[in-house]
Design an enzyme around this catalytic site. Structure first.
Site, mmCIF file in Angstrom:
data_model
loop_
_atom_site.group_PDB
_atom_site.id
_atom_site.type_symbol
_atom_site.label_atom_id
_atom_site.label_comp_id
_atom_site.label_asym_id
_atom_site.label_seq_id
_atom_site.Cartn_x
_atom_site.Cartn_y
_atom_site.Cartn_z
ATOM 1 N N GLY A 98 -10.580 1.647 -4.586
ATOM 2 C CA GLY A 98 -9.261 1.337 -4.026
ATOM 3 C C GLY A 98 -8.309 0.878 -5.109
ATOM 4 O O GLY A 98 -8.702 0.696 -6.275
ATOM 5 N N ASP A 99 -7.038 0.735 -4.710
ATOM 6 C CA ASP A 99 -6.000 0.261 -5.638
ATOM 7 C C ASP A 99 -5.826 1.181 -6.840
ATOM 8 O O ASP A 99 -5.513 0.734 -7.938
ATOM 9 C CB ASP A 99 -6.300 -1.179 -6.101
ATOM 10 N N GLY A 152 -3.538 3.351 -6.974
ATOM 11 C CA GLY A 152 -2.120 3.719 -7.058
ATOM 12 C C GLY A 152 -1.806 4.860 -6.099
ATOM 13 O O GLY A 152 -0.914 5.672 -6.340
ATOM 14 N N LYS A 153 -2.526 4.880 -4.982
ATOM 15 C CA LYS A 153 -2.341 5.973 -4.010
ATOM 16 C C LYS A 153 -0.936 5.984 -3.425
ATOM 17 O O LYS A 153 -0.354 7.040 -3.226
ATOM 18 C CB LYS A 153 -3.350 5.841 -2.857
ATOM 19 N N GLY A 158 -3.165 -1.761 1.287
ATOM 20 C CA GLY A 158 -1.860 -2.198 0.805
ATOM 21 C C GLY A 158 -1.335 -1.149 -0.147
ATOM 22 O O GLY A 158 -1.879 -0.976 -1.225
ATOM 23 N N HIS A 159 -0.344 -0.380 0.296
ATOM 24 C CA HIS A 159 0.223 0.650 -0.568
ATOM 25 C C HIS A 159 1.556 0.177 -1.116
ATOM 26 O O HIS A 159 2.453 -0.175 -0.358
ATOM 27 C CB HIS A 159 0.419 1.957 0.212
ATOM 28 N N GLN A 182 -8.064 2.711 1.118
ATOM 29 C CA GLN A 182 -9.324 2.344 0.448
ATOM 30 C C GLN A 182 -9.799 3.521 -0.422
ATOM 31 O O GLN A 182 -8.961 4.260 -0.901
ATOM 32 C CB GLN A 182 -10.403 1.886 1.440
ATOM 33 N N THR A 197 -2.577 -6.795 -0.564
ATOM 34 C CA THR A 197 -2.762 -7.334 0.781
ATOM 35 C C THR A 197 -3.115 -8.818 0.742
ATOM 36 O O THR A 197 -2.614 -9.607 1.531
ATOM 37 C CB THR A 197 -3.875 -6.548 1.517
ATOM 38 N N ASP A 210 -0.496 4.013 -18.983
ATOM 39 C CA ASP A 210 0.255 3.073 -19.835
ATOM 40 C C ASP A 210 -0.432 1.717 -20.002
ATOM 41 O O ASP A 210 -0.228 1.042 -21.011
ATOM 42 C CB ASP A 210 1.663 2.870 -19.269
HETATM 43 P P1 IMP Z 1 -12.563 -4.934 4.871
HETATM 44 O O1 IMP Z 1 -12.084 -3.532 4.800
HETATM 45 O O2 IMP Z 1 -11.469 -5.938 5.065
HETATM 46 O O3 IMP Z 1 -13.693 -5.103 5.843
HETATM 47 O O4 IMP Z 1 -13.193 -5.306 3.443
HETATM 48 C C1 IMP Z 1 -14.373 -4.675 2.950
HETATM 49 C C2 IMP Z 1 -14.294 -4.477 1.444
HETATM 50 O O5 IMP Z 1 -13.314 -3.471 1.151
HETATM 51 C C3 IMP Z 1 -13.867 -5.707 0.660
HETATM 52 O O6 IMP Z 1 -14.548 -5.715 -0.595
HETATM 53 C C4 IMP Z 1 -12.390 -5.494 0.434
HETATM 54 O O7 IMP Z 1 -11.911 -6.171 -0.713
HETATM 55 C C5 IMP Z 1 -12.347 -3.988 0.239
HETATM 56 N N1 IMP Z 1 -11.057 -3.405 0.606
HETATM 57 C C6 IMP Z 1 -10.570 -3.183 1.836
HETATM 58 N N2 IMP Z 1 -9.368 -2.611 1.788
HETATM 59 C C7 IMP Z 1 -9.081 -2.439 0.488
HETATM 60 C C8 IMP Z 1 -7.984 -1.862 -0.205
HETATM 61 O O8 IMP Z 1 -7.011 -1.360 0.371
HETATM 62 N N3 IMP Z 1 -8.058 -1.870 -1.557
HETATM 63 C C9 IMP Z 1 -9.136 -2.376 -2.217
HETATM 64 N N4 IMP Z 1 -10.196 -2.905 -1.612
HETATM 65 C C10 IMP Z 1 -10.163 -2.948 -0.273
#
Ligand code: IMP
Length: 425
Positions: free
Chosen positions: A11-12, A14-15, A39-40, A222, A298, A331
């Site tokens: 995740g994260d 940069g989608k 969180g986008h 995610q 988020t 970068d």
């Molecule tokens: P949950 O989705 O809130 O149940 O979290 C499960 C796992 O997924 C945790 O390790 C969160 O930090 C991770 N996670 C959930 N959503 C995101 C996201 O949008 N970006 C990065 N990690 C995420």
């Protein structure tokens, strides 16, 4: 042209930014899994927008946005976000649609998420976002979930009351505060008229659009390594962010998908608990965090940072069938004299794993195997043509492509919309 966009790491990647750019060519943007755990972040001009549930296509007037059946939607989060989008000056009328089949994250799912996480032993903690995602999907799979379409039924509020009473038993067993059923009924009453205008048979809507030749963009939240089936279970989210999820989470057939794009950050990060073979707990890790602004959109949590892991990227390429990569945050590596790529995990006896093991315990006994490459030590964030990149940056990207397969489609060298380079897509 129907496109699925997925995250290839934890995740994260940069989608949000890549989706925003692809949205220009799409007619409809579809969210197919996850919820407000995502969180986008999208930067337009000097404004930064953060979206959790609503597809970032909403920032483009005239595009349709769909929350598909595979999503779990918290009505309170959604309403807050829709108000915010309107306050930013974007019109929602007739272009925002929620599937009747989409499950809802209820207040008690959030309470259960926090209580379950608190009750887990230290080494079993997942580090969830606390947004109620796990319990909402558990209710769906357990066949006692609440779907958006249920708000149209006359006994909706009675079901709310019954479910609170039921959830209180579990909360009590976990030693957590119980919820007041009357209070919950009062809270959910205004949700009925608020949600009503957006409730849609999105399967029919999407197929009508397809019949008319519209282009669909499926926006994953995610990422592959957080997938309930393919990720680092149990340190995962509760949905399928991989490409197959786009079909099961929307009601569109795999036959309709034309291309799959994977978003790949040129180093690795992770929020929450769970294995992370290339994690750096040194100044290089801190440098990545500071230069990359690696703090959760988020939850605001600092992200764990590490070198690029070609093992997981290759795995993601296969599991998703990635045609093109959107590589991001080049970068951030600009100042490093040396950049490293992990090509395998070496066990103490010398055996090297080049695919990601299902048994996470294996990783405890392994060390990453690195290839080191010279850094480019010059600024890339102003570059607008791939040819103009420093030779060492191109060599780094090419080596990654050799190791992981797929083609380079998009390269992002900074946060703004203008810093996205189209290569061959
Ligand atoms: P949950 O989705 O809130 O149940 O979290 C499960 C796992 O997924 C945790 O390790 C969160 O930090 C991770 N996670 C959930 N959503 C995101 C996201 O949008 N970006 C990065 N990690 C995420």
């Amino acid at each position: 042209m129907n496109t699925v966009l997925v995250g290839a790491q934890w995740g994260d990647e940069g989608k949000g930014k890549v989706i925003d750019f692809l949205t220009e060519e799409a007619d409809v943007v579809v969210r197919f899994q996850g919820g407000s755990n995502a969180g986008h972040t999208v930067v337009v001009g000097d404004r930064k927008y953060v979206l959790h549930l609503v597809p970032s296509g909403i920032l483009h007037d005239a595009k349709h946005c769909v929350i598909g059946n595979g999503v779990v939607m918290d009505p309170f989060d959604l309403m807050r976000e829709l108000e915010q989008v309107e306050s930013w000056g974007f019109d929602l009328k007739g272009r925002f649609h929620i599937s009747e089949r989409c499950h809802m994250v209820m207040q008690w799912h959030r309470a259960l998420d926090k209580a379950e996480e608190a009750a887990r032993a230290e080494d079993r903690k997942i580090g969830t976002t606390g947004r109620g995602i796990g319990p909402a999907y558990a209710a769906k799979v357990g066949r006692y979930g609440m779907r958006v379409g249920d708000i149209l039924k006359s006994d909706f509020l009675e079901i709310v009351r019954a479910q609170v009473i039921e959830a209180n038993r579990a909360l009590r067993a976990l030693g957590a505060l119980e919820l007041d059923p009357d209070e919950m009924v009062r809270l959910y009453t205004p949700m009925v008229p608020a949600l009503m205008p957006y409730v849609t048979d999105t399967i029919q809507f999407l197929h009508d659009k397809l019949d008319k030749g519209a282009s669909l963009l499926f926006e994953g939240a995610q990422a592959t390594m957080l997938d309930i089936d393919f990720g680092t279970y149990p340190f995962v989210t509760s949905s399928n962010p991989t490409a197959g999820g786009a079909c099961t989470g929307s009601g569109v057939s795999p036959r309709a998908i034309d291309r799959i794009i994977g978003v790949l950050k040129l180093y690795t990060t992770r929020v929450g608990e769970g294995p992370f073979p290339t994690e750096l707990n040194d100044e290089d890790g801190e440098m990545l965090r500071q230069r990359g602004g690696e703090f959760g959109a988020t939850t605001g949590r600092p992200r764990r940072c590490g070198w690029f892991d070609a093992v997981i990227a290759r795995y993601a390429q296969r599991v998703n069938g990635i045609d093109y990569w959107a590589m991001t945050k080049l970068d951030v590596l600009d100042t490093f004299p040396v950049v490293k790529i992990c090509t395998g995990y070496r066990r103490k006896d010398g055996f090297v794993y080049t695919t990601f093991p299902a048994d996470l315990d294996i990783l405890k006994w392994c060390e990453p195997v690195y290839e080191e490459m010279p850094g480019w030590q010059s600024t890339t964030s102003h570059i607008t043509k791939y040819e103009d990149l420093p030779a060492n940056a191109k060599a780094y990207i090419n080596r990654i492509l050799e190791l992981v397969g797929g083609k380079l489609g998009v390269l992002s060298v900074g946060p703004a919309r203008e810093t996205t380079l189209r290569i061959n897509i």
